[in-house]
Every structure is written in C-alpha cells, then in structure tokens.
Design a protein around this motif. Structure first.
Motif, short mmCIF file in Angstrom:
data_model
loop_
_atom_site.label_atom_id
_atom_site.label_comp_id
_atom_site.label_asym_id
_atom_site.label_seq_id
_atom_site.Cartn_x
_atom_site.Cartn_y
_atom_site.Cartn_z
N LYS A 82 -38.13 -6.33 23.06
CA LYS A 82 -39.19 -7.07 22.38
C LYS A 82 -38.76 -8.45 21.93
O LYS A 82 -39.56 -9.37 21.90
CB LYS A 82 -39.70 -6.25 21.18
CG LYS A 82 -40.53 -5.04 21.59
CD LYS A 82 -41.21 -4.43 20.38
CE LYS A 82 -42.15 -3.29 20.79
NZ LYS A 82 -42.86 -2.71 19.62
N ASN A 83 -37.50 -8.58 21.54
CA ASN A 83 -37.08 -9.87 21.00
C ASN A 83 -35.78 -10.40 21.62
O ASN A 83 -35.33 -11.49 21.27
CB ASN A 83 -36.93 -9.80 19.48
CG ASN A 83 -35.95 -8.72 19.05
OD1 ASN A 83 -35.04 -8.35 19.77
ND2 ASN A 83 -36.16 -8.20 17.85
N GLY A 84 -35.16 -9.64 22.52
CA GLY A 84 -33.96 -10.10 23.19
C GLY A 84 -32.68 -9.97 22.40
O GLY A 84 -31.61 -10.34 22.87
N LYS A 85 -32.75 -9.43 21.18
CA LYS A 85 -31.54 -9.26 20.38
C LYS A 85 -30.67 -8.16 20.96
O LYS A 85 -31.15 -7.18 21.53
CB LYS A 85 -31.90 -8.92 18.92
CG LYS A 85 -32.51 -10.08 18.15
CD LYS A 85 -32.68 -9.75 16.68
CE LYS A 85 -31.37 -9.66 15.95
NZ LYS A 85 -31.52 -9.51 14.49
N VAL A 86 -29.36 -8.33 20.80
CA VAL A 86 -28.40 -7.38 21.38
C VAL A 86 -28.28 -6.16 20.46
O VAL A 86 -27.98 -6.28 19.28
CB VAL A 86 -27.03 -8.05 21.55
CG1 VAL A 86 -26.02 -7.04 22.09
CG2 VAL A 86 -27.14 -9.24 22.50
N ALA A 87 -28.53 -4.99 21.05
CA ALA A 87 -28.36 -3.73 20.30
C ALA A 87 -26.98 -3.15 20.52
O ALA A 87 -26.48 -2.40 19.69
CB ALA A 87 -29.43 -2.72 20.74
N TRP A 88 -26.35 -3.46 21.64
CA TRP A 88 -24.98 -3.02 21.94
C TRP A 88 -24.32 -4.06 22.85
O TRP A 88 -24.87 -4.40 23.89
CB TRP A 88 -24.99 -1.66 22.64
CG TRP A 88 -23.62 -1.22 23.06
CD1 TRP A 88 -22.98 -1.54 24.22
CD2 TRP A 88 -22.72 -0.39 22.33
NE1 TRP A 88 -21.74 -0.98 24.26
CE2 TRP A 88 -21.55 -0.25 23.10
CE3 TRP A 88 -22.78 0.25 21.09
CZ2 TRP A 88 -20.47 0.50 22.70
CZ3 TRP A 88 -21.70 1.00 20.68
CH2 TRP A 88 -20.56 1.13 21.47
N GLY A 89 -23.17 -4.56 22.45
CA GLY A 89 -22.42 -5.45 23.32
C GLY A 89 -21.98 -6.75 22.68
O GLY A 89 -21.07 -7.40 23.18
N ASP A 90 -22.60 -7.17 21.59
CA ASP A 90 -22.18 -8.34 20.84
C ASP A 90 -22.16 -7.99 19.36
O ASP A 90 -22.78 -7.03 18.92
CB ASP A 90 -23.14 -9.52 21.05
CG ASP A 90 -23.02 -10.14 22.45
OD1 ASP A 90 -22.02 -9.84 23.13
OD2 ASP A 90 -23.91 -10.89 22.84
N LEU A 91 -21.46 -8.82 18.60
CA LEU A 91 -21.43 -8.67 17.15
C LEU A 91 -21.71 -10.02 16.51
O LEU A 91 -21.21 -11.04 16.96
CB LEU A 91 -20.06 -8.16 16.69
CG LEU A 91 -19.73 -6.70 17.00
CD1 LEU A 91 -18.30 -6.39 16.61
CD2 LEU A 91 -20.68 -5.77 16.28
#
Length: 509
Positions: A82-91
């Motif tokens: 929905k918004n392109g935010k990373v859920a897994w893989g970046d911090l």
C-alpha cells in the motif's frame, strides 16, 4: 555418470548467526555494539575473470546456461504494497520497526478459518527483491544509509565473472551475445509454503523461457542453472520434481515426473536444510530474536502463521526427539504442540493473537482457530516432507552439487518433558550452526549411512564455515566456479570428464 564426493576444508572466522536469524541478528548486534564501520568495509570478492584463468573462463561462460539465484528464508525484501515501506529487509527510515503492532499485523499471515495462508491477495505484503544488502538508514537522507552484505557478494562475483544482470521486464534491453549470459535473482515471499513458491518459480522460469533475446543467444536447447541457498534449495528441489503442481493432498498427490528438472542442467545447493533444522522449532516456540540482547522480537504467534517455518522442521532422525521417559516422540504431531502449548498456543501470545486476528468474538474462539491453523500447518508440512523424501531418479542430464558447512557443532537432539512442559537441547553434530551435515547431505537415515542419500549428488564439498558465511565466502566462490565452469571446460578439453573428476583436486590455492 560416475559420482565423486569431494571433501574440502577451509578455515575462516565463524559468524554467530544463521539463516533468517543471521540476517537481522548480526546486523542489529553490530549497530548495538557500535561496530558498523568495521563490518561495512569493502573486502576483495573473488571472481575468475580477474584471475589467471580469465581466458578459459570466457570460453566456459560461452557454453554455460543463464543463472538464477534463489535466496533462503528471510532472503527477499518484503514491502507493504500500500505504501512501499519495508516490512522486512531494511532498518530505520522508511521501514517498519520489528515487533511493533503494525509490523506484527503486516508480517503475520491471516489467522482466519477456511483461508489458505498461501494466497497473496489476502495479504498486504509483496516480495520486492532479493536481499543483496540490508540498508541501515536512521536519518531521512539516502546518503546516510549503511549497506550490509547479504547476497551481494555472490551476485557481484558473478557479474564480475561476465554474467549480465537482467530482469524479466526489460523487454528492450540490449541483446546478449553468446559469451554474455544473463543472471537473474528470484525473490519470493518466504513466509509462504515452499510448494507454493515452487509454483511461483515455475511461472518465473516459464516467463524467462519466452524471452526472445534469451532464446536468440542460445546455441543449444535453453536450460538454466540454479544457485540456491538454505531454504531456497527446498523451493528449487520441489520445483525440479513437481514443477508448478503445488502440494496437492494426501488423496491427490502431485505427479513426481521431474517436469521442472527438464529445464535445468545444474542445481548448486549451498547450506541446504534438506532434512530440516532444529533451529526452526526453537523460533516457532520462543519467537525470533534478532539480537542477542533480546530487546527486539518477532513473536512466536507471528512466526507461527508461516507455513515455510513448519516445512523447515527436522525429520525424526535429525531431531532425535525423546520425552522424559526416553521414548521417541514425533515433533510434527499437533497433539504434542497442544500439550506443550507451543507457538500460537502459548498463553503469553494472547496479546499478539489479538493484534493479528482481532475479528473474533472471544479469546477462546481465537484460540480455537489458532489451534486449528497450527494443526493444518503441521500436517501440510509433513506432506511437504514426504514429497521431498521420496527417492527418485532425476533426468540423466540434471546435476546436483552440494556445498555445506561443518564449522560448528549444531543442535541435533531435543528432550521434551510433557509433564512440566519444558525442553532441553544438545549440540552434538557437525554442521554450519543451523543445518547438520546429515541434513545437508540428505541422508536417507542419519543413523544408518549405508542406506545412502535421497539426492544422487554429482559432487559434495564441505567447507569450514557457518550457514550464512558460506554464501559470502571466497572459499566457496573458488570451488563454485571450479564446479560450474572450470571442471566442465577442462574435462571437455581433455576429452574425459570422469578421469578429471576422479584424479584432480582443485583447492583454490
């Protein structure tokens, strides 16, 4: 074809984490201890294109196949669609922080009756790319990010060797010459069943096979080489055996006809959990702690919704599970999980269950559905195991290559007290810290070596390394190129492949 097992030992410093645990536990521990700069240094990455055999490599590459990298669990970046935010893989900036309620809801697969957790349309997450690096970015400026290598070492080495990065959407990309083979990276939602992702791999390869530019450069029937790491090996193996048929049911199993294997010449398996890993059980019971300080946590209830986690559970001969009376127990038995109140059924997970499945009238109803879902996932995982454990002869021109680690004692025994609901583990088997040598080697029975292996290996190489360290190791890369290119080239040159396989021992020195 004659088969030859090669045992190569390499010394390297051991890393402390493995597989999905390694990906974030190491990274966050680095941040917590303030040693980012030392781990972010650029190291020399081995590639034969810059070595003494560069000319021979160019000749070998001309005759090779397009290459597909398949990462392991946690090895694909997952984003909020929905918004392109990373859920897994970046911090950091533009990424969800682990263990928050929002992240729990996003990462957990649906806990709803009658809903197949493998169906993508019911979940907001999608796989964006293979996790070449993890970006640490705690300020809203891209220039401030720090990249930590995950699969970039392997990819960079292959590109340096002469492979050309390609995407399946690059319709107007430059035409490849016969001496420039493409390299692809298959990203997938690693939370879902490996049988489901094998279907996605089948679709991916079918799409690649229709590319005009790829077909035009081939001077022989189009086939692919697969390089897979960790759980990615299970996805690849299932695809080779069953293509896009999926898991099926007990009454209607898929046909084991090696339909995927007809499109592949070489599969290179790196640290494969071919018969499972006890590490997975502990993550399902306790949740996944990305740091050794246990400040952050992916809760057991979130992990427990993921079919792939159950499919990574160890076989009985790998786990050697006993109860308090010394009797053998089945770790895949749903009744055991209900007795022990493991994972989704842990009373301490009630708050998390409410977060990820708020649409139930009562906690008891939510618990009932959690128990039903857990039983289904355990039973489906047993089906998946049975599909892979069938001994079957592959196509004669399909080659299996193993690279496994023996750098650490690995969990290989568990005792479960069903009265006190406590358990203890022991590390007694050589392995890579996550996968024991018998599991990687796919022994038919780890207690009876004379029964042989499930997989008819073309060659097996063991390195002194841990699970994630293998795919980042120059020692692996040296032997990898030898296996895939130099051996083939030199054996063709000598006119006797078996003679070279038996008498030569390349150690990269």
């Amino acid at each position: 074809m004659k088969r030859n097992n090669q045992y190569s030992t390499w010394k390297r410093s051991s890393l402390s984490a493995v597989a999905m645990r390694h990906t974030f536990r190491t990274i966050i521990s680095i941040v917590m201890t303030g040693t980012v700069s030392s781990c972010a240094n650029i190291k020399a990455i081995y590639s034969p294109a810059v070595g003494p055999m560069s000319n021979d490599m160019a000749a070998a590459l001309k005759d090779s196949n397009p290459l597909i990298i398949i990462p392991g669990i946690g090895g694909s970046k997952l984003i909020d669609l929905k918004n392109g935010k990373v859920a897994w893989g970046d911090l950091g900036f533009n990424a969800y922080w682990p263990s928050t309620e929002k992240d729990n809801k996003l990462l957990a697969l649906p806990l709803r009756p009658g809903v197949d957790p493998s169906q993508q349309e019911i979940n907001r997450i999608g796989a964006k790319s293979v996790l070449d690096t993890v970006k640490l970015n705690f300020l809203p400026f891209k220039s401030q990010s720090i990249d930590i290598d995950i699969y970039r070492t392997l990819f960079k080495s292959l590109v340096t060797a002469g492979y050309v990065p390609e995407t399946i959407n690059a319709e107007n990309s430059h035409r490849l010459s016969p001496s420039r083979k493409p390299i692809y990276q298959f990203s997938y939602d690693w939370r879902k069943s490996n049988a489901y992702n094998a279907q996605k791999l089948n679709e991916y390869i079918e799409t690649l096979s229709t590319q005009g530019s790829l077909q035009a450069q081939q001077q022989k029937p189009l086939k692919f080489d697969l390089v897979c790491h960790s759980m990615g090996c299970l996805v690849a193996r299932y695809y080779l055996r069953y293509g896009g048929q999926g898991l099926g049911t007990r009454q209607m199993p898929p046909n084991l006809d090696w339909r995927g294997g007809k499109k592949v010449e070489n599969i290179i398996m790196v640290a494969p959990p071919n018969k499972g890993s006890l590490d997975t059980l502990f993550d399902l019971i306790e949740g996944f702690h990305p740091t050794r300080f246990k400040i952050l946590k992916y809760p057991a209830a979130v992990i427990g919704t993921m079919p792939s986690m159950y499919e990574l559970m160890p076989r009985p001969d790998i786990a050697r599970a006993k109860n308090q009376y010394g009797e053998t127990i089945d770790l895949m038995n749903p009744q055991l999980w209900q007795t022990m109140k493991w994972g989704l059924l842990d009373p301490e997970q009630e708050r998390i269950l409410k977060q990820i499945a708020p649409g139930y009238q009562s906690g008891s109803q939510r618990y009932e559905y959690a128990m039903s879902m857990q039983s289904k996932l355990l039973n489906d995982a047993q089906l998946f195991h049975s599909r892979l454990d069938i001994k079957s002869s592959p196509p004669k021109d399909l080659n299996f290559w193993l690279f496994a680690g023996v750098g650490a004692l690995t969990d290989s025994q568990i005792t479960v007290n069903t009265t006190t609901r406590k358990w203890t583990k022991k590390s007694t088997e050589a392995g890579d810290g996550a996968v024991t040598r018998p599991s990687a080697y796919a022994m038919t029975d780890a207690t009876s070596a004379e029964e042989g292996t499930i997989i008819d290996w073309s060659n097996a190489t063991f390195l002194y390394s841990d699970h994630m360290g293998l795919v980042q190791s120059n020692a692996f890369l040296v032997n990898f190129y030898y296996t895939l290119f130099w051996r083939k080239y030199l054996s063709t040159k000598s006119g006797n492949r078996d003679l070279y396989t038996e008498k030569e021992d390349f150690n990269g020195q």
